[in-house]
Scaffold this motif. Structure first.
Motif, PDB file in Angstrom:
ATOM      1  N   UNK A   1       1.325  -0.814   0.362  1.00  0.00           N
ATOM      2  CA  UNK A   1       0.266   0.178  -0.162  1.00  0.00           C
ATOM      3  C   UNK A   1       1.076   1.361  -0.310  1.00  0.00           C
ATOM      4  N   UNK A   2       2.381   1.379   0.986  1.00  0.00           N
ATOM      5  CA  UNK A   2       3.092   2.189   0.534  1.00  0.00           C
ATOM      6  C   UNK A   2       3.821   3.164  -0.087  1.00  0.00           C
ATOM      7  N   UNK A   3       3.756   1.549  -1.270  1.00  0.00           N
ATOM      8  CA  UNK A   3       4.665   2.164  -2.062  1.00  0.00           C
ATOM      9  C   UNK A   3       3.792   2.282  -3.276  1.00  0.00           C
ATOM     10  N   UNK A   4       2.250   1.906  -3.129  1.00  0.00           N
ATOM     11  CA  UNK A   4       1.471   2.430  -4.245  1.00  0.00           C
ATOM     12  C   UNK A   4       1.467   3.855  -4.348  1.00  0.00           C
ATOM     13  N   UNK A   5       1.207   4.377  -2.725  1.00  0.00           N
ATOM     14  CA  UNK A   5       0.979   5.820  -2.751  1.00  0.00           C
ATOM     15  C   UNK A   5       1.774   6.429  -3.192  1.00  0.00           C
ATOM     16  N   UNK A   6       3.080   5.873  -2.762  1.00  0.00           N
ATOM     17  CA  UNK A   6       4.528   7.042  -2.253  1.00  0.00           C
ATOM     18  C   UNK A   6       4.437   7.026  -4.129  1.00  0.00           C
ATOM     19  N   UNK A   7       4.611   6.128  -5.405  1.00  0.00           N
ATOM     20  CA  UNK A   7       3.986   6.094  -6.773  1.00  0.00           C
ATOM     21  C   UNK A   7       3.389   7.178  -6.928  1.00  0.00           C
ATOM     22  N   UNK A   8       2.615   7.613  -6.333  1.00  0.00           N
ATOM     23  CA  UNK A   8       1.610   9.165  -7.579  1.00  0.00           C
ATOM     24  C   UNK A   8       2.424   9.826  -6.432  1.00  0.00           C
ATOM     25  N   UNK A   9       3.189  10.112  -6.104  1.00  0.00           N
ATOM     26  CA  UNK A   9       3.666  11.892  -5.855  1.00  0.00           C
ATOM     27  C   UNK A   9       4.823  12.287  -6.950  1.00  0.00           C
ATOM     28  N   UNK A  10       4.650  13.377  -6.853  1.00  0.00           N
ATOM     29  CA  UNK A  10       5.912  13.968  -8.124  1.00  0.00           C
ATOM     30  C   UNK A  10       6.586  15.643  -7.139  1.00  0.00           C
ATOM     31  N   UNK A  11       8.089  15.669  -7.603  1.00  0.00           N
ATOM     32  CA  UNK A  11       7.962  16.660  -7.057  1.00  0.00           C
ATOM     33  C   UNK A  11       7.397  17.961  -6.406  1.00  0.00           C
ATOM     34  N   UNK A  12       7.337  18.713  -5.890  1.00  0.00           N
ATOM     35  CA  UNK A  12       7.182  20.094  -5.340  1.00  0.00           C
ATOM     36  C   UNK A  12       5.416  19.701  -5.402  1.00  0.00           C
TER      37      UNK A  12
ATOM     38  N   UNK B   1     -18.466  11.373   5.054  1.00  0.00           N
ATOM     39  CA  UNK B   1     -20.057  11.345   3.356  1.00  0.00           C
ATOM     40  C   UNK B   1     -19.569  11.333   2.448  1.00  0.00           C
ATOM     41  N   UNK B   2     -19.311  10.974   1.200  1.00  0.00           N
ATOM     42  CA  UNK B   2     -18.672  11.517  -0.028  1.00  0.00           C
ATOM     43  C   UNK B   2     -17.305  12.093   0.313  1.00  0.00           C
ATOM     44  N   UNK B   3     -16.293  11.975   1.044  1.00  0.00           N
ATOM     45  CA  UNK B   3     -15.236  12.205   1.169  1.00  0.00           C
ATOM     46  C   UNK B   3     -14.336  11.709   0.240  1.00  0.00           C
ATOM     47  N   UNK B   4     -14.283  10.153   0.246  1.00  0.00           N
ATOM     48  CA  UNK B   4     -12.882   9.560   0.123  1.00  0.00           C
ATOM     49  C   UNK B   4     -13.419   9.747  -1.312  1.00  0.00           C
ATOM     50  N   UNK B   5     -12.109  10.035  -2.032  1.00  0.00           N
ATOM     51  CA  UNK B   5     -12.175   9.889  -3.788  1.00  0.00           C
ATOM     52  C   UNK B   5     -11.416   8.592  -3.977  1.00  0.00           C
ATOM     53  N   UNK B   6     -10.612   7.766  -3.055  1.00  0.00           N
ATOM     54  CA  UNK B   6     -10.099   6.687  -3.308  1.00  0.00           C
ATOM     55  C   UNK B   6      -9.286   5.721  -2.377  1.00  0.00           C
ATOM     56  N   UNK B   7      -9.029   4.350  -2.639  1.00  0.00           N
ATOM     57  CA  UNK B   7      -8.807   3.612  -0.600  1.00  0.00           C
ATOM     58  C   UNK B   7      -7.724   3.071  -2.187  1.00  0.00           C
ATOM     59  N   UNK B   8      -7.109   2.740  -1.348  1.00  0.00           N
ATOM     60  CA  UNK B   8      -5.586   1.953  -1.761  1.00  0.00           C
ATOM     61  C   UNK B   8      -5.537   0.644  -0.541  1.00  0.00           C
ATOM     62  N   UNK B   9      -5.787  -0.742  -1.131  1.00  0.00           N
ATOM     63  CA  UNK B   9      -5.639  -1.251  -0.118  1.00  0.00           C
ATOM     64  C   UNK B   9      -5.029  -3.057  -0.553  1.00  0.00           C
ATOM     65  N   UNK B  10      -4.752  -3.584   0.305  1.00  0.00           N
ATOM     66  CA  UNK B  10      -4.347  -5.224  -0.476  1.00  0.00           C
ATOM     67  C   UNK B  10      -5.669  -6.331  -0.507  1.00  0.00           C
ATOM     68  N   UNK B  11      -5.631  -7.030  -1.328  1.00  0.00           N
ATOM     69  CA  UNK B  11      -6.841  -7.877  -1.708  1.00  0.00           C
ATOM     70  C   UNK B  11      -6.024  -8.832  -1.421  1.00  0.00           C
ATOM     71  N   UNK B  12      -7.012  -9.785  -1.021  1.00  0.00           N
ATOM     72  CA  UNK B  12      -6.883 -11.126  -0.309  1.00  0.00           C
ATOM     73  C   UNK B  12      -5.847 -12.309  -1.175  1.00  0.00           C
ATOM     74  N   UNK B  13      -5.710 -11.320  -2.418  1.00  0.00           N
ATOM     75  CA  UNK B  13      -4.185 -12.505  -2.618  1.00  0.00           C
ATOM     76  C   UNK B  13      -3.103 -11.846  -2.586  1.00  0.00           C
ATOM     77  N   UNK B  14      -2.822 -10.261  -2.154  1.00  0.00           N
ATOM     78  CA  UNK B  14      -1.943 -10.214  -2.357  1.00  0.00           C
ATOM     79  C   UNK B  14      -1.782  -8.180  -2.988  1.00  0.00           C
ATOM     80  N   UNK B  15      -3.095  -8.471  -4.095  1.00  0.00           N
ATOM     81  CA  UNK B  15      -2.310  -7.993  -5.024  1.00  0.00           C
ATOM     82  C   UNK B  15      -2.752  -6.148  -4.142  1.00  0.00           C
ATOM     83  N   UNK B  16      -2.068  -4.754  -5.065  1.00  0.00           N
ATOM     84  CA  UNK B  16      -2.184  -4.259  -3.884  1.00  0.00           C
ATOM     85  C   UNK B  16      -3.207  -3.684  -5.104  1.00  0.00           C
ATOM     86  N   UNK B  17      -4.717  -2.684  -4.452  1.00  0.00           N
ATOM     87  CA  UNK B  17      -5.799  -2.039  -5.859  1.00  0.00           C
ATOM     88  C   UNK B  17      -6.073  -0.594  -5.052  1.00  0.00           C
ATOM     89  N   UNK B  18      -6.258  -0.033  -6.411  1.00  0.00           N
ATOM     90  CA  UNK B  18      -6.272   1.626  -5.659  1.00  0.00           C
ATOM     91  C   UNK B  18      -8.174   1.508  -6.473  1.00  0.00           C
TER      92      UNK B  18
END
Length: 224
Positions: A4-15, A200-217
């Motif tokens: 999950x942390x890797x997926x979040x980190x990959x979204x970041x760009x400088x500045x 309510x209606x605040x989150x735009x996405x969830x990053x999680x790990x599925x049962x098969x260990x796949x990280x999914x947005x």
């Protein structure tokens, strides 16, 4: 293996400007950010503990008053439903977290898949931030609404828990949160209630790990 942390980190760009909320996954994200070179970020946080963690890692934290917009606000949750509604109760800083969330273009939750259910987990309370003078009246209201409620006690000192704003916390329980929209509306309208832990209606996405260990947005509409 990607996390999950890797997926979040990959979204970041400088500045970019990001907000880091509370919880263990956000703390791990801060640790990873601190190890990346050539990734200048402006960081803010609603959490005193996250602010301390960032400072210990050598990450500068800016006050929200100096920030006009946030690209990504990362946070955790105690329970999420398939519509990405959330209960964020245990940390007790939900009022501040909502302020930071509404500043962000994306409010992204980092959480285990076990916390995502068709309906919110009734074992997780709906927590109210309440002015001290209104506690007794709010407890009467919760009883009238059919909720079991109690004022939260501090776990480290012989006192009631207090928010960063100096207010009290009341934890409300129900057999089911099927009617949480109406309950939350009634409670929010009551004088003395500063905020609730229902998002309510605040989150735009969830990053999680599925049962098969796949990280999914996951975005709203992805879960049926």
């Amino acid at each position: 293996m990607k996390t999950i942390i890797d997926a979040a980190l990959a979204m970041l760009r400088p500045h970019m400007t990001i907000s880091l909320g509370g919880g263990s996954n956000v703390s791990k994200l801060a640790q990873e950010i601190a190890t990346v070179h050539n990734l200048p970020l402006t960081i803010c946080t609603p959490s005193e503990l996250t602010k301390l963690k960032c400072e210990q890692l050598g990450l500068s934290v800016s006050p929200l008053s100096q920030i006009t917009s946030v690209d990504f606000a990362f946070d955790g949750c105690d329970s999420a439903d398939y519509q990405l509604n959330l209960l964020k109760s245990n940390g007790g800083i939900h009022t501040l977290e909502k302020i930071y969330a509404q500043t962000a273009t994306e409010y992204i939750i980092l959480t285990p898949f076990s916390r995502i259910k068709p309906q919110l987990d009734h074992r997780v309370p709906l927590t109210l931030e309440v002015l001290a003078d209104a506690v007794s009246q709010v407890l009467q209201l919760t009883s009238h609404l059919g909720l079991k409620a109690q004022q939260r006690k501090d776990q480290t000192v012989a006192s009631f828990a207090r928010t960063p704003n100096g207010n009290r916390l009341i934890d409300c329980y129900a057999v089911s949160w099927q009617n949480i929209e109406n309950l939350n509306f009634e409670l929010r309208q009551f004088n003395g209630v500063v905020g609730t832990s229902y998002f309510s209606n605040t989150a735009t996405a969830i990053i999680t790990t599925l049962d098969n260990k796949e990280v999914k947005l996951i975005r709203k509409g992805d879960l049926k």
